[in-house]
Design a protein around this motif. Sequence first.
Motif, PDB file in Angstrom:
ATOM      1  N   GLU A  64       0.829  -1.201   0.000  1.00 51.04           N
ATOM      2  CA  GLU A  64       0.000   0.000   0.000  1.00 51.04           C
ATOM      3  C   GLU A  64       0.870   1.260   0.000  1.00 51.04           C
ATOM      4  OE1 GLU A  64      -3.212  -0.297  -0.334  1.00 51.04           O
ATOM      5  OE2 GLU A  64      -3.549  -2.365   0.256  1.00 51.04           O
ATOM      6  N   ALA A  65       1.843   1.310  -0.913  1.00 51.14           N
ATOM      7  CA  ALA A  65       2.759   2.453  -0.973  1.00 51.14           C
ATOM      8  C   ALA A  65       2.013   3.768  -1.162  1.00 51.14           C
ATOM      9  CB  ALA A  65       3.777   2.256  -2.089  1.00 51.14           C
ATOM     10  N   ASP A  66       0.870   3.730  -1.857  1.00 47.78           N
ATOM     11  CA  ASP A  66       0.097   4.954  -2.034  1.00 47.78           C
ATOM     12  C   ASP A  66      -0.409   5.481  -0.695  1.00 47.78           C
ATOM     13  OD1 ASP A  66      -1.444   2.590  -2.083  1.00 47.78           O
ATOM     14  OD2 ASP A  66      -3.098   3.558  -3.139  1.00 47.78           O
ATOM     15  N   VAL A  67      -0.744   4.581   0.226  1.00 46.35           N
ATOM     16  CA  VAL A  67      -1.180   4.989   1.561  1.00 46.35           C
ATOM     17  C   VAL A  67       0.009   5.539   2.344  1.00 46.35           C
ATOM     18  CG1 VAL A  67      -2.164   4.184   3.743  1.00 46.35           C
ATOM     19  CG2 VAL A  67      -3.083   3.338   1.576  1.00 46.35           C
ATOM     20  N   MET A  68       1.167   4.931   2.174  1.00 46.13           N
ATOM     21  CA  MET A  68       2.373   5.378   2.877  1.00 46.13           C
ATOM     22  C   MET A  68       2.677   6.837   2.562  1.00 46.13           C
ATOM     23  SD  MET A  68       3.442   2.916   4.685  1.00 46.13           S
ATOM     24  CE  MET A  68       2.391   1.491   4.781  1.00 46.13           C
ATOM     25  N   ILE A  69       2.522   7.221   1.306  1.00 46.93           N
ATOM     26  CA  ILE A  69       2.869   8.592   0.964  1.00 46.93           C
ATOM     27  C   ILE A  69       1.759   9.577   1.298  1.00 46.93           C
ATOM     28  CG2 ILE A  69       4.486   7.913  -0.825  1.00 46.93           C
ATOM     29  CD1 ILE A  69       1.981   9.444  -2.488  1.00 46.93           C
ATOM     30  N   SER A  70       0.530   9.087   1.414  1.00 50.25           N
ATOM     31  CA  SER A  70      -0.564  10.003   1.752  1.00 50.25           C
ATOM     32  C   SER A  70      -0.558  10.343   3.240  1.00 50.25           C
ATOM     33  CB  SER A  70      -1.916   9.409   1.348  1.00 50.25           C
ATOM     34  OG  SER A  70      -2.236   8.305   2.170  1.00 50.25           O
ATOM     35  N   GLN A  71       0.085   9.519   4.040  1.00 51.84           N
ATOM     36  CA  GLN A  71       0.195   9.776   5.475  1.00 51.84           C
ATOM     37  C   GLN A  71       1.658  10.073   5.774  1.00 51.84           C
ATOM     38  OE1 GLN A  71      -1.485   6.482   7.621  1.00 51.84           O
ATOM     39  NE2 GLN A  71      -3.385   6.558   6.463  1.00 51.84           N
ATOM     40  N   GLN A  72       1.972  11.352   5.937  1.00 50.73           N
ATOM     41  CA  GLN A  72       3.356  11.806   6.047  1.00 50.73           C
ATOM     42  C   GLN A  72       4.157  11.023   7.078  1.00 50.73           C
ATOM     43  OE1 GLN A  72       4.825  14.013   4.004  1.00 50.73           O
ATOM     44  NE2 GLN A  72       6.761  13.599   5.021  1.00 50.73           N
ATOM     45  N   GLY A  73       3.553  10.670   8.193  1.00 48.57           N
ATOM     46  CA  GLY A  73       4.268   9.931   9.221  1.00 48.57           C
ATOM     47  C   GLY A  73       4.761   8.592   8.712  1.00 48.57           C
ATOM     48  N   HIS A  74       3.934   7.891   7.953  1.00 51.07           N
ATOM     49  CA  HIS A  74       4.335   6.594   7.400  1.00 51.07           C
ATOM     50  C   HIS A  74       5.480   6.764   6.408  1.00 51.07           C
ATOM     51  CE1 HIS A  74       1.464   3.941   9.232  1.00 51.07           C
ATOM     52  NE2 HIS A  74       0.443   4.680   8.831  1.00 51.07           N
ATOM     53  N   GLN A  75       5.424   7.822   5.621  1.00 52.19           N
ATOM     54  CA  GLN A  75       6.475   8.072   4.638  1.00 52.19           C
ATOM     55  C   GLN A  75       7.814   8.282   5.348  1.00 52.19           C
ATOM     56  OE1 GLN A  75       7.458  11.519   1.433  1.00 52.19           O
ATOM     57  NE2 GLN A  75       5.351  10.858   1.498  1.00 52.19           N
ATOM     58  N   ASP A  76       7.822   9.139   6.356  1.00 54.45           N
ATOM     59  CA  ASP A  76       9.054   9.416   7.100  1.00 54.45           C
ATOM     60  C   ASP A  76       9.577   8.165   7.795  1.00 54.45           C
ATOM     61  OD1 ASP A  76       8.750  12.034   6.292  1.00 54.45           O
ATOM     62  OD2 ASP A  76       7.963  12.725   8.217  1.00 54.45           O
ATOM     63  N   GLN A  77       8.675   7.396   8.401  1.00 54.36           N
ATOM     64  CA  GLN A  77       9.075   6.175   9.110  1.00 54.36           C
ATOM     65  C   GLN A  77       9.642   5.144   8.126  1.00 54.36           C
ATOM     66  OE1 GLN A  77       9.149   5.698  12.311  1.00 54.36           O
ATOM     67  NE2 GLN A  77       7.707   7.098  13.249  1.00 54.36           N
TER      68      GLN A  77
END
Length: 144
Positions: A64-77
């Motif tokens: 779910e990489a699209d979800v990772m980038i839509s939620q900034q915290g997940h992207q940074d983590q």
Amino acid sequence: QIGDVCKKMLHHCPRISVTFATRGQQVPRGATEQIIIGTPGTVNDWIRKKAFDPKKITVFVLDEADVMISQQGHQDQSVRIQKMLPAKTQVMLFSATYDQPVMEFANRIVHDAVCITLKRQEESLDNIKQLYVEVMSEDEKFES
């Protein structure tokens, strides 16, 4: 959902075990499972608490990489985890949509990536075939 699918697949691989890095769960010391499933934030917590050594990770999957980038915290983590991995670690990203922001994120996480995309008409389940090959030993697995 991914945990259920993983456990079903592991039914055929009794020597491989899985654990789930979930919030509120007591963090184990020195996890021995070959597969750890969790959100980037919880996986980072487990690393910080020395539940496992990120230098031993050989494959890192972001579903779910699209979800990772839509939620900034997940992207940074996710980026934080990726920076702790050995250079030889295989990194895979899966996403239902691959628009420009997802591609930019993918390029940040995976350098020189091989990108496999499907056209909309190719996405039907009729086009996907799954199979497994039963082998008698670990060595035969690589010969199959």
